[in-house]
Design a protein around this motif. Structure first.
Motif, PDB file in Angstrom:
ATOM      1  N   LYS A 139      42.064  22.926 -34.971  1.00 36.68           N
ATOM      2  CA  LYS A 139      41.887  21.910 -36.017  1.00 36.68           C
ATOM      3  C   LYS A 139      41.230  22.496 -37.266  1.00 36.68           C
ATOM      4  N   LYS A 140      41.851  23.529 -37.794  1.00 36.86           N
ATOM      5  CA  LYS A 140      41.364  24.153 -39.012  1.00 36.86           C
ATOM      6  C   LYS A 140      42.151  23.657 -40.224  1.00 36.86           C
ATOM      7  N   LYS A 141      41.646  23.976 -41.403  1.00 42.08           N
ATOM      8  CA  LYS A 141      42.338  23.647 -42.647  1.00 42.08           C
ATOM      9  C   LYS A 141      43.312  24.780 -42.946  1.00 42.08           C
ATOM     10  N   ILE A 142      44.603  24.472 -42.811  1.00 40.92           N
ATOM     11  CA  ILE A 142      45.642  25.497 -42.900  1.00 40.92           C
ATOM     12  C   ILE A 142      46.553  25.186 -44.081  1.00 40.92           C
ATOM     13  N   LEU A 143      46.643  26.117 -45.012  1.00 37.74           N
ATOM     14  CA  LEU A 143      47.489  25.954 -46.190  1.00 37.74           C
ATOM     15  C   LEU A 143      48.697  26.875 -46.066  1.00 37.74           C
ATOM     16  N   VAL A 144      49.884  26.306 -46.212  1.00 42.61           N
ATOM     17  CA  VAL A 144      51.128  27.073 -46.131  1.00 42.61           C
ATOM     18  C   VAL A 144      51.709  27.174 -47.532  1.00 42.61           C
ATOM     19  N   TYR A 145      51.914  28.403 -47.996  1.00 38.73           N
ATOM     20  CA  TYR A 145      52.423  28.610 -49.358  1.00 38.73           C
ATOM     21  C   TYR A 145      53.772  29.316 -49.338  1.00 38.73           C
ATOM     22  N   GLY A 146      54.651  28.862 -50.222  1.00 35.76           N
ATOM     23  CA  GLY A 146      55.933  29.516 -50.439  1.00 35.76           C
ATOM     24  C   GLY A 146      56.520  29.023 -51.744  1.00 35.76           C
ATOM     25  N   LYS A 147      57.523  29.712 -52.238  1.00 39.59           N
ATOM     26  CA  LYS A 147      58.127  29.328 -53.511  1.00 39.59           C
ATOM     27  C   LYS A 147      59.081  28.144 -53.374  1.00 39.59           C
ATOM     28  N   GLY A 148      59.549  27.877 -52.151  1.00 39.75           N
ATOM     29  CA  GLY A 148      60.470  26.766 -51.930  1.00 39.75           C
ATOM     30  C   GLY A 148      59.885  25.731 -50.992  1.00 39.75           C
ATOM     31  N   ALA A 149      59.926  24.457 -51.391  1.00 38.85           N
ATOM     32  CA  ALA A 149      59.350  23.388 -50.572  1.00 38.85           C
ATOM     33  C   ALA A 149      60.095  23.230 -49.249  1.00 38.85           C
ATOM     34  N   ASP A 150      61.394  23.491 -49.246  1.00 39.51           N
ATOM     35  CA  ASP A 150      62.182  23.374 -48.016  1.00 39.51           C
ATOM     36  C   ASP A 150      61.667  24.354 -46.966  1.00 39.51           C
ATOM     37  N   ALA A 151      61.510  25.612 -47.349  1.00 41.71           N
ATOM     38  CA  ALA A 151      61.038  26.631 -46.406  1.00 41.71           C
ATOM     39  C   ALA A 151      59.610  26.354 -45.951  1.00 41.71           C
ATOM     40  N   VAL A 152      58.769  25.886 -46.873  1.00 43.84           N
ATOM     41  CA  VAL A 152      57.374  25.578 -46.539  1.00 43.84           C
ATOM     42  C   VAL A 152      57.301  24.461 -45.503  1.00 43.84           C
ATOM     43  N   GLY A 153      58.069  23.395 -45.721  1.00 38.34           N
ATOM     44  CA  GLY A 153      58.059  22.281 -44.779  1.00 38.34           C
ATOM     45  C   GLY A 153      58.684  22.636 -43.446  1.00 38.34           C
ATOM     46  N   THR A 195      53.759  24.685 -53.086  1.00 38.55           N
ATOM     47  CA  THR A 195      54.556  25.669 -53.822  1.00 38.55           C
ATOM     48  C   THR A 195      53.861  26.035 -55.124  1.00 38.55           C
ATOM     49  N   ASN A 196      52.622  25.587 -55.280  1.00 40.53           N
ATOM     50  CA  ASN A 196      51.878  25.790 -56.522  1.00 40.53           C
ATOM     51  C   ASN A 196      50.812  26.864 -56.324  1.00 40.53           C
ATOM     52  N   GLN A 197      50.857  27.899 -57.147  1.00 41.16           N
ATOM     53  CA  GLN A 197      49.906  28.998 -57.003  1.00 41.16           C
ATOM     54  C   GLN A 197      48.480  28.601 -57.368  1.00 41.16           C
ATOM     55  N   LEU A 198      48.308  27.482 -58.077  1.00 43.61           N
ATOM     56  CA  LEU A 198      46.954  27.034 -58.399  1.00 43.61           C
ATOM     57  C   LEU A 198      46.164  26.722 -57.129  1.00 43.61           C
ATOM     58  N   LEU A 199      46.852  26.165 -56.124  1.00 34.25           N
ATOM     59  CA  LEU A 199      46.170  25.902 -54.860  1.00 34.25           C
ATOM     60  C   LEU A 199      45.826  27.200 -54.145  1.00 34.25           C
ATOM     61  N   ILE A 200      46.668  28.206 -54.304  1.00 35.03           N
ATOM     62  CA  ILE A 200      46.389  29.499 -53.692  1.00 35.03           C
ATOM     63  C   ILE A 200      45.141  30.119 -54.313  1.00 35.03           C
ATOM     64  N   GLN A 201      44.967  29.929 -55.608  1.00 34.44           N
ATOM     65  CA  GLN A 201      43.795  30.475 -56.283  1.00 34.44           C
ATOM     66  C   GLN A 201      42.506  29.816 -55.814  1.00 34.44           C
ATOM     67  N   LYS A 202      42.619  28.578 -55.297  1.00 32.87           N
ATOM     68  CA  LYS A 202      41.453  27.865 -54.791  1.00 32.87           C
ATOM     69  C   LYS A 202      41.276  28.044 -53.289  1.00 32.87           C
ATOM     70  N   GLN A 203      42.083  28.932 -52.696  1.00 35.92           N
ATOM     71  CA  GLN A 203      42.150  28.992 -51.245  1.00 35.92           C
ATOM     72  C   GLN A 203      40.809  29.306 -50.587  1.00 35.92           C
ATOM     73  N   SER A 204      39.978  30.152 -51.208  1.00 34.06           N
ATOM     74  CA  SER A 204      38.726  30.533 -50.562  1.00 34.06           C
ATOM     75  C   SER A 204      37.781  29.351 -50.400  1.00 34.06           C
ATOM     76  N   LYS A 205      37.916  28.343 -51.271  1.00 37.29           N
ATOM     77  CA  LYS A 205      37.068  27.158 -51.183  1.00 37.29           C
ATOM     78  C   LYS A 205      37.784  25.995 -50.502  1.00 37.29           C
ATOM     79  N   LEU A 206      39.078  26.134 -50.325  1.00 37.24           N
ATOM     80  CA  LEU A 206      39.884  25.006 -49.869  1.00 37.24           C
ATOM     81  C   LEU A 206      40.252  25.094 -48.398  1.00 37.24           C
ATOM     82  N   ALA A 207      40.708  26.251 -47.957  1.00 40.63           N
ATOM     83  CA  ALA A 207      41.305  26.377 -46.626  1.00 40.63           C
ATOM     84  C   ALA A 207      40.542  27.367 -45.756  1.00 40.63           C
ATOM     85  N   ASP A 208      40.748  27.224 -44.441  1.00 42.78           N
ATOM     86  CA  ASP A 208      40.234  28.208 -43.486  1.00 42.78           C
ATOM     87  C   ASP A 208      41.220  29.350 -43.297  1.00 42.78           C
ATOM     88  N   ALA A 209      42.499  29.052 -43.526  1.00 43.09           N
ATOM     89  CA  ALA A 209      43.533  30.072 -43.349  1.00 43.09           C
ATOM     90  C   ALA A 209      44.715  29.735 -44.237  1.00 43.09           C
TER      91      ALA A 209
END
Length: 506
Positions: free
Chosen positions: A186-200, A288-302
């Protein structure tokens, strides 16, 4: 909303357009009398994911909370996004169109995540809508709704359609185990990719590995929903020949979303406050937004990065130790990969072994072995030598290291474990032997061999021990043959104050 049956899968069809000044907005809804709930104010942002303008067409998957039948529950959206140059329009574009293309999405909102059965139909309907080159012609949207409105949500076999599980395991290999352990923890897991289809798609492949989870997704859309938790009840009987009965007895499905947790296969920037909320303890979300990736250290566990095919654990070292695949995990995945068909062979293959259903069954065995190992781990830690001596046979404790002691300890600290612990017998390792799937394909250690040899020598003594009423007796109900060649078939077990009592027939 009113009080429709949850068996009717389709709620509505929505068209969403991108206005060059106001941004994404809902344009049409079918059936026309349907009023979108106020909780769906972010639907236009889900429907037109960031970066979707970079491809000819794109799909996105998302969850929506809303009131229905007197309580909050979860709904599931799938959108198909397309764009058309304004020069291709049959009529002159509206005066407020300032860009060189028009972007729109057609959305289907469902009561169950039946994306696979609808994806192709939605793609065709959206394509036809754009091929008209005249967006004032809306018959195709109404006809599409009329065509799918009677889709039934009760057929659970449709939940896994379109999930390329074999390709998922082939690409990510042992990292699949890391993802699985992270979601179980039950961790905070962020999945990033350029396409929403592949991410989902990756996220649905992942959650499909946990038995029964997708069929019990009522809590998925919001950390404020707790339907599954309120329905929790201890299984009082067991039919080992009935898979559903066995899964229920083992405490499945696990409660991974709901109170304090949620699942957002696509999360726009507008959902950032929910991701950051101190009331939200865990989530699985895609972006699919890199802004969330830039916040990853404060946002997600992985973070799971599709572009680099990596799983990066951002939290403390203890989580890294708990979520890392063990030697047994890696060997087991390697064995699966040696059997799984290559992607180019999938369409032609008719074999069960190696296909997606077979893979899902292997992970079901992995999860059942894990849950049984947790109970055996607790027993070995909390029992006295006298209590252990009352067993005529105890399984090997190899399973502790095979699944990983740090992982077992970490899972016992989660709310998922607390809920599971409250409705699960403490001696379930009598029903499912606690062992890692890899253990069946390797030579047992010396201690295990000696235990089995002692078991053979003490058959008569064991028969007498079985007559006692101790709750610590090891009652094997496997239909497989014992080492001494005697098979035990079990039909039903009833749970009493001293644990399950088994009636067998040979």
């Amino acid at each position: 909303m009113g009080e429709p049956s949850r068996e009717k899968a389709v709620v509505c069809v929505v068209s969403v357009g991108f206005h060059h000044f106001r941004g994404p907005e809902v344009e049409h809804v079918y059936p026309e009398e349907f009023k979108l709930p106020k909780e769906w104010n972010l639907l236009p942002f889900y429907a037109l994911p960031d970066g979707s303008h970079q491809s000819d067409h794109e799909f996105a998957y998302f969850t929506l909370p809303a009131q229905e039948n007197g309580h909050m529950t979860s709904f599931f959206g799938i959108s198909c996004v397309r764009q058309l140059p304004i020069t291709a329009l049959k009529n002159a574009p509206p005066p407020d169109v300032t860009r060189s293309y028009i972007q729109k999405a057609v959305v289907v909102v469902l009561r169950a995540p039946l994306y696979g059965i609808l994806k192709e139909k939605l793609g065709i309907a959206c394509g036809t809508y754009f091929e008209q080159a005249d967006f004032s012609q809306l018959d195709i949207l109404n006809d599409f709704y009329m065509n799918i409105k009677n889709l039934n949500a009760s057929d659970t076999s449709n939940y896994y359609l379109g999930l390329p599980l074999a390709r998922f395991v082939q690409r990510w290999e042992s990292k699949v185990i890391t993802m699985l352990k992270l979601i179980l923890l039950k961790k905070k897991i962020l999945v990033y990719g350029k396409g929403a289809d592949a991410v989902g798609t990756l996220q649905f492949c992942l959650v499909s590995l946990i038995p029964g989870l997708m069929q019990h997704f009522e809590d998925a859309a919001s950390p404020e929903i707790e339907i599954c938790q309120t329905k929790l009840a201890k299984s009082t009987s067991l039919k080992t020949s009935d898979r559903n009965s066995l899964l229920a007895y083992m405490g499945l499905p696990l409660i991974l979303f709901g109170k304090g947790s949620f699942f957002a296969p696509y999360a726009p920037l507008q959902q950032l406050p929910m991701l950051q909320s101190p009331l939200t303890s865990s989530w699985l979300a895609g972006t699919t937004n890199q802004l969330l990736i830039q916040k990853q250290s404060k946002l997600a566990d992985a973070i799971i990065n599709l572009e680099t095919c990596s799983v990066e654990i951002l939290s403390n070292g203890n989580l890294c130790s708990a979520a890392s695949p063990t030697w047994a995990d890696k060997r087991w995945i390697s064995e699966l990969l040696s059997i799984v068909h290559k992607p180019e062979m999938d369409a032609e293959s008719v074999n069960y072994v190696g296909n997606d259903d077979w893979l899902r069954a292997q992970f079901e065995t992995y999860i059942l072995g894990f849950l049984s190992t947790v109970r055996f781990y607790e027993f070995m830690e909390g029992s006295t030598p006298l209590q252990r001596s009352m067993y005529h046979y105890l399984p090997s404790d190899d399973c502790f290291d095979d699944y990983g002691r740090p992982f077992l300890d970490a899972w016992k600290q989660t709310t998922c474990y607390q809920l599971w612990n409250a409705v699960t017998d403490h001696d379930i390792f009598d029903v499912i032997e606690p062992k890692h799937p890899c253990q069946t394909s390797r030579v047992y250690n010396v201690g295990t061999r000696l235990a089995r040899f002692a078991h053979t020598l003490s058959t008569t003594f064991a028969a007498n021990i079985k007559q006692t009423t101790s709750p610590f007796l090891y009652r094997r109900v496997s239909t497989q043959e014992d080492d001494n060649g005697e098979g035990q078939g079990s039909n039903e077990t009833s749970s009493g104050p001293e644990g399950p009592s088994t009636s067998s027939s040979n």
